[in-house]
Design an enzyme around this catalytic site. Structure first.
Site, PDB file in Angstrom:
ATOM      1  N   ARG A 153      -9.458 -11.327  -2.271  1.00 32.51           N
ATOM      2  CA  ARG A 153      -9.639 -10.239  -3.242  1.00 32.51           C
ATOM      3  C   ARG A 153      -8.286  -9.764  -3.763  1.00 32.51           C
ATOM      4  O   ARG A 153      -7.251 -10.013  -3.143  1.00 32.51           O
ATOM      5  CB  ARG A 153     -10.401  -9.074  -2.605  1.00 32.51           C
ATOM      6  CG  ARG A 153      -9.746  -8.539  -1.366  1.00 32.51           C
ATOM      7  CD  ARG A 153     -10.626  -7.520  -0.660  1.00 32.51           C
ATOM      8  NE  ARG A 153     -10.870  -6.342  -1.497  1.00 32.51           N
ATOM      9  CZ  ARG A 153     -11.566  -5.283  -1.102  1.00 32.51           C
ATOM     10  NH1 ARG A 153     -12.123  -5.262   0.089  1.00 32.51           N
ATOM     11  NH2 ARG A 153     -11.723  -4.252  -1.902  1.00 32.51           N
TER      12      ARG A 153
ATOM     13  N   ILE B  29      -2.660  -3.047   4.464  1.00 31.70           N
ATOM     14  CA  ILE B  29      -3.532  -1.882   4.437  1.00 31.70           C
ATOM     15  C   ILE B  29      -2.702  -0.642   4.139  1.00 31.70           C
ATOM     16  O   ILE B  29      -1.463  -0.664   4.232  1.00 31.70           O
ATOM     17  CB  ILE B  29      -4.276  -1.684   5.777  1.00 31.70           C
ATOM     18  CG1 ILE B  29      -3.271  -1.463   6.929  1.00 31.70           C
ATOM     19  CG2 ILE B  29      -5.182  -2.884   6.075  1.00 31.70           C
ATOM     20  CD1 ILE B  29      -3.915  -1.074   8.248  1.00 31.70           C
TER      21      ILE B  29
ATOM     22  N   GLN C 132       3.991   7.989   2.261  1.00 34.86           N
ATOM     23  CA  GLN C 132       3.805   6.613   2.728  1.00 34.86           C
ATOM     24  C   GLN C 132       4.916   6.169   3.676  1.00 34.86           C
ATOM     25  O   GLN C 132       5.438   5.064   3.565  1.00 34.86           O
ATOM     26  CB  GLN C 132       3.756   5.642   1.537  1.00 34.86           C
ATOM     27  CG  GLN C 132       2.441   5.653   0.772  1.00 34.86           C
ATOM     28  CD  GLN C 132       2.308   4.450  -0.151  1.00 34.86           C
ATOM     29  OE1 GLN C 132       3.279   3.942  -0.701  1.00 34.86           O
ATOM     30  NE2 GLN C 132       1.084   3.974  -0.315  1.00 34.86           N
TER      31      GLN C 132
ATOM     32  N   TYR D  87       3.729   2.851   5.301  1.00 38.54           N
ATOM     33  CA  TYR D  87       3.659   1.725   4.370  1.00 38.54           C
ATOM     34  C   TYR D  87       5.050   1.334   3.866  1.00 38.54           C
ATOM     35  O   TYR D  87       5.406   0.149   3.834  1.00 38.54           O
ATOM     36  CB  TYR D  87       2.762   2.107   3.194  1.00 38.54           C
ATOM     37  CG  TYR D  87       2.492   1.003   2.211  1.00 38.54           C
ATOM     38  CD1 TYR D  87       1.471   0.087   2.432  1.00 38.54           C
ATOM     39  CD2 TYR D  87       3.237   0.893   1.030  1.00 38.54           C
ATOM     40  CE1 TYR D  87       1.210  -0.925   1.513  1.00 38.54           C
ATOM     41  CE2 TYR D  87       2.980  -0.103   0.111  1.00 38.54           C
ATOM     42  CZ  TYR D  87       1.960  -1.011   0.354  1.00 38.54           C
ATOM     43  OH  TYR D  87       1.712  -2.012  -0.558  1.00 38.54           O
TER      44      TYR D  87
ATOM     45  N   GLY E 119       5.224  -4.224  -8.278  1.00 35.96           N
ATOM     46  CA  GLY E 119       5.093  -2.828  -8.654  1.00 35.96           C
ATOM     47  C   GLY E 119       3.626  -2.456  -8.648  1.00 35.96           C
ATOM     48  O   GLY E 119       2.841  -2.992  -7.851  1.00 35.96           O
TER      49      GLY E 119
END
Length: 240
Positions: free
Chosen positions: A12, A85, A144, A147, A178
């Protein structure tokens, strides 16, 4: 004989575009997924690309999964570490589990997959590893810390492993996308998305296919002199 490629998170979004682009370039592709069986089944039926389920954060699962791909399709020549994730939140609100899950999947997954395939690539004197980083690993992003840390770590991981593989014909590179027009970005509130696009000099979101074309180049036979590099594909939003 076709090169064998594994794309993690390859059924995906950006991963799907990468899987399809590598298939179109002549490679035999295996796409991994973490949990959406229905989506993976639809993807395989539509594309003819075999999907394998395992969690890239699980070291033993990566060892077993890569061994299965090698047994069923052939020795693995290319790995694209795309699976990732998010568990966003400011550090005041982020619990340890949210930190750990993102680090283990986004950064640990790169180690786990490389550990499984690098010895064979080194022995065969040819291999391509491409790690998908992020603009937010280069520039940081509010809310974040997990992340951004994981994606930033990917860029260091890439440079270090590239030095180990260089003399054995194994290149290791990264791509830092980006903001790309995927389901994840589509879920961003409209007013917020407008502000994001306003900061992109080319004036639009990127397309997953644009990331995939960069991956195809780095995985190609003629990219052997490119290693330890990060290719930023971000519309000029961050020039690093």
């Amino acid at each position: 004989m076709a090169r064998i490629a594994i794309v993690t998170g390859g059924t995906r979004g950006i991963g799907e575009a990468i899987s399809l682009a590598l298939q179109e370039s002549g490679m035999t592709v295996a796409a991994t997924f973490a949990g959406n069986e229905a989506r993976a089944a639809e993807f395989s039926k539509r594309t003819g690309i075999k999907a394998y389920r395992w969690d890239v954060a699980d070291y033993d699962a990566c060892q077993a999964g890569c061994a299965r791909v090698a047994e069923e399709l052939g020795p693995v020549d290319v790995v694209v570490n795309n699976a990732g994730i998010t568990r966003d939140g400011t550090i005041l609100k982020m619990d340890y589990q949210a930190w750990r899950e993102v680090i283990d999947t986004n950064l640990g997954g790169c180690f786990n997959m490389a550990k499984a395939v690098f010895p064979g690539m080194r022995t065969r004197k040819w291999g391509r590893i491409v790690n998908i980083g992020s603009i937010n690993g280069q520039a940081g992003q509010y809310g974040q810390v997990n992340y951004a840390a994981a994606k930033s770590g990917i860029h260091g991981f890439t440079k270090a492993l590239a030095q180990e593989g260089a003399k054995f014909g194994v290149t290791v590179n990264a791509i830092a996308p980006g903001y790309i027009d995927t389901d994840m970005v589509a879920a961003v509130p409209g007013d917020v998305l407008e502000k994001i696009v306003a900061r992109i000099p080319v004036g639009r979101l990127g397309a997953a296919a644009e990331i995939a074309r960069g991956v195809v180049f780095l995985c190609g036979e003629d990219a052997g002199f490119v290693t330890g590099s990060t290719l930023s594909i971000n519309g000029g939003q961050h020039m690093y």
